[in-house]
Design an enzyme around this catalytic site. Sequence first.
Site, PDB file in Angstrom:
ATOM      1  N   SER A 121      -5.840   3.605   4.665  1.00  0.00           N
ATOM      2  CA  SER A 121      -5.357   2.830   3.523  1.00  0.00           C
ATOM      3  C   SER A 121      -6.505   2.254   2.697  1.00  0.00           C
ATOM      4  O   SER A 121      -6.476   1.095   2.276  1.00  0.00           O
ATOM      5  CB  SER A 121      -4.421   1.696   3.983  1.00  0.00           C
ATOM      6  OG  SER A 121      -3.673   1.187   2.907  1.00  0.00           O
ATOM      7  N   SER A 170       0.798  -1.239   0.000  1.00  0.00           N
ATOM      8  CA  SER A 170       0.000   0.000   0.000  1.00  0.00           C
ATOM      9  C   SER A 170       0.827   1.284   0.000  1.00  0.00           C
ATOM     10  O   SER A 170       0.253   2.372  -0.107  1.00  0.00           O
ATOM     11  CB  SER A 170      -0.947   0.013   1.198  1.00  0.00           C
ATOM     12  OG  SER A 170      -2.022  -0.872   0.976  1.00  0.00           O
ATOM     13  N   LYS A 198       0.162   3.767  -2.748  1.00  0.00           N
ATOM     14  CA  LYS A 198      -0.840   4.842  -2.699  1.00  0.00           C
ATOM     15  C   LYS A 198      -0.212   6.228  -2.580  1.00  0.00           C
ATOM     16  O   LYS A 198      -0.879   7.227  -2.836  1.00  0.00           O
ATOM     17  CB  LYS A 198      -1.813   4.588  -1.549  1.00  0.00           C
ATOM     18  CG  LYS A 198      -2.692   3.356  -1.792  1.00  0.00           C
ATOM     19  CD  LYS A 198      -3.425   2.911  -0.540  1.00  0.00           C
ATOM     20  CE  LYS A 198      -4.232   1.644  -0.840  1.00  0.00           C
ATOM     21  NZ  LYS A 198      -4.476   0.835   0.351  1.00  0.00           N
TER      22      LYS A 198
END
Length: 221
Positions: free
Chosen positions: A63, A3, A6
């Site tokens: 997230s 993640s 991102k």
Amino acid sequence: MASTTKVMTALVVLKHPEWLDRQITVKQEYRDYVTETGASTADLQTGDKLTVKQLLHAMLIPSGADAAMALADNFGSGNTTEARIADFENQMNTEAQQLGMTGTHFDSFDGISHGDNRSTARDLAKLGQRAMLQPVFADVVKNKQFKAEAPAANGHTRYYTWDNTNELLSTYDGALGIRTGSGAEAGHSLVFAAERDNRTLVGAIIEADKDRFDDATKMLD
């Protein structure tokens, strides 16, 4: 990199600051994606209207892969969701090339790889450094918790509360953010930043065990 992907998703979106207050409607498709992939979620509700800035909070704090998909779907070009997301991922790779991230390739807007989503600690530190120069990004990732309200599909107001997955914000004096990541293949990753005595440091850890916050603390010290 899981993640931590991102961070780049946010950078691409922030190339269009004039759209920060634009409202995006949550599609059932975004919720279905999270369910199908087992991705982390901001629990966005179908039909709710959130601004781009609210979606950045939903993506970067808890997230939310649903928020990441909403942004990719609306900032990419094409006639289908698949085409828009593919275009958005191309924008991510173009940005990576411009930043000199030679060991990086994106095939995902949220870090759930389709076989070739990869980076290096050096590249992610470079990405984190660039992201923290964006005032909107820096303002989002420093929040331990964020509350948002949005028009719901039924005409009422929806209230959201998102908690940050980055433990450093609570444990490290001067911590500024940035983003965690974890996955079966990727292990645990962390792009982090902190400031003390007017000096800001940005770092990255990839393929770590669960002691990544302790490791980041030692590195920053």
